[in-house]
Design a protein around this motif. Sequence first.
Motif, PDB file in Angstrom:
ATOM      1  N   ALA A 174       0.752  -1.247   0.059  1.00  0.00           N
ATOM      2  CA  ALA A 174       0.037   0.000   0.099  1.00  0.00           C
ATOM      3  C   ALA A 174       0.881   1.222  -0.011  1.00  0.00           C
ATOM      4  O   ALA A 174       0.590   2.252  -0.747  1.00  0.00           O
ATOM      5  N   VAL A 175       2.072   1.095   0.973  1.00  0.00           N
ATOM      6  CA  VAL A 175       2.623   2.486   0.923  1.00  0.00           C
ATOM      7  C   VAL A 175       3.558   2.578  -0.523  1.00  0.00           C
ATOM      8  O   VAL A 175       3.730   3.745  -1.093  1.00  0.00           O
ATOM      9  N   THR A 176       3.885   1.364  -1.242  1.00  0.00           N
ATOM     10  CA  THR A 176       4.489   1.515  -2.578  1.00  0.00           C
ATOM     11  C   THR A 176       3.633   2.103  -3.631  1.00  0.00           C
ATOM     12  O   THR A 176       3.906   2.975  -4.186  1.00  0.00           O
ATOM     13  N   GLY A 222       5.027  -1.681 -14.713  1.00  0.00           N
ATOM     14  CA  GLY A 222       6.218  -2.112 -15.355  1.00  0.00           C
ATOM     15  C   GLY A 222       6.837  -2.963 -14.096  1.00  0.00           C
ATOM     16  O   GLY A 222       7.443  -4.112 -14.494  1.00  0.00           O
ATOM     17  N   TRP A 223       6.914  -2.899 -12.874  1.00  0.00           N
ATOM     18  CA  TRP A 223       7.401  -3.734 -11.834  1.00  0.00           C
ATOM     19  C   TRP A 223       6.649  -4.990 -11.946  1.00  0.00           C
ATOM     20  O   TRP A 223       7.211  -6.273 -11.858  1.00  0.00           O
ATOM     21  N   GLY A 224       5.259  -4.972 -12.035  1.00  0.00           N
ATOM     22  CA  GLY A 224       4.452  -5.984 -12.127  1.00  0.00           C
ATOM     23  C   GLY A 224       4.658  -7.029 -13.358  1.00  0.00           C
ATOM     24  O   GLY A 224       4.648  -8.426 -12.939  1.00  0.00           O
ATOM     25  N   LEU A 225       4.883  -6.462 -14.419  1.00  0.00           N
ATOM     26  CA  LEU A 225       5.273  -7.390 -15.615  1.00  0.00           C
ATOM     27  C   LEU A 225       6.543  -7.901 -15.405  1.00  0.00           C
ATOM     28  O   LEU A 225       6.408  -9.211 -15.670  1.00  0.00           O
ATOM     29  N   VAL A 226       7.400  -7.390 -15.071  1.00  0.00           N
ATOM     30  CA  VAL A 226       8.989  -8.048 -14.705  1.00  0.00           C
ATOM     31  C   VAL A 226       8.775  -9.043 -13.610  1.00  0.00           C
ATOM     32  O   VAL A 226       9.108 -10.120 -13.685  1.00  0.00           O
ATOM     33  N   SER A 275       5.662 -11.647  -3.354  1.00  0.00           N
ATOM     34  CA  SER A 275       7.035 -11.590  -2.672  1.00  0.00           C
ATOM     35  C   SER A 275       7.955 -10.930  -3.979  1.00  0.00           C
ATOM     36  O   SER A 275       8.823 -10.369  -3.656  1.00  0.00           O
ATOM     37  N   TRP A 276       7.786 -11.630  -5.232  1.00  0.00           N
ATOM     38  CA  TRP A 276       8.818 -11.060  -6.112  1.00  0.00           C
ATOM     39  C   TRP A 276       8.602  -9.614  -6.519  1.00  0.00           C
ATOM     40  O   TRP A 276       9.404  -9.013  -6.917  1.00  0.00           O
ATOM     41  N   TYR A 277       7.226  -9.171  -6.485  1.00  0.00           N
ATOM     42  CA  TYR A 277       6.906  -7.679  -6.682  1.00  0.00           C
ATOM     43  C   TYR A 277       7.617  -6.891  -5.783  1.00  0.00           C
ATOM     44  O   TYR A 277       8.390  -6.001  -6.045  1.00  0.00           O
TER      45      TYR A 277
END
Length: 256
Positions: free
Chosen positions: A164-166, A191-195, A231-233
């Motif tokens: 949520a902070v992110t 972009g972060w989500g796709l990676v 976790s990867w996100y």
Amino acid sequence: MREFWLFGVKQAYACIFGGFLLFVMLATKLYYPIEAIHRYDFIFISAIVFQVLLLLFRLETLRESVVILIFHLVATIMELFKTSDAIGSWTYPEEYIFGIANVPLFTGFMYSAVGSYIARVWRIFDFRYSYYPRHSWTVILVTLIYINFFTHHFIWDFRWILVAVTIALFFRTQIYYRVDVEYRNMPLLIGWGLVALFIWIAENLATYANVWVYPNQDKQWEMVSFSKFGSWYLLMILSFVLVASINQIKTIKRRS
């Protein structure tokens, strides 16, 4: 179409280290005839040799190699904790010589592949940003993310608060990337989500190759739970801010 093709080629180049590592893992799963060297040790040696070749042929910069070293150290510390007998989040079932406690040394390179990709893709696409938050705020965020990877085994898991902070910090942030001449842009959160999604897919391939196994995969392989995507996100954010700490954040004026 030309720009789309060029985007794919550049992305493949940015993934060169991670792609090589995944290829070695899958290839040695299917066929590994070298009895004198443990498979895990072969992966470790292969990663080092490939890194040296990248530097010799100038396919990787010294700055990017520093990123890989930092990630290797940070990841190994986390691996030692996660694979300890008291925690046992996952295990490495095969034998090895190059390792510390329950952790074969090649594991650090798996995380380094993420850092290597970010550093390389940053340079290749000449990243620029709009509405990027203060660097000090992002450092505090990723420090808490890293701490939570350890503390959630003992106290309440506050990863969703961190998510949520992110979102609050980066909701307006756009990343601008140049494939050829013109800059394109997209929300940095997407972009972060796709990676992170591609990393989760790679994790499924790696566990299938018996590189490491989760407790539910001990008897028979099954897909990694999609909950690991979260976790990867968070790891993506940690990786990105680490790279941003040694790169210059270039800003661009938002087009009206």
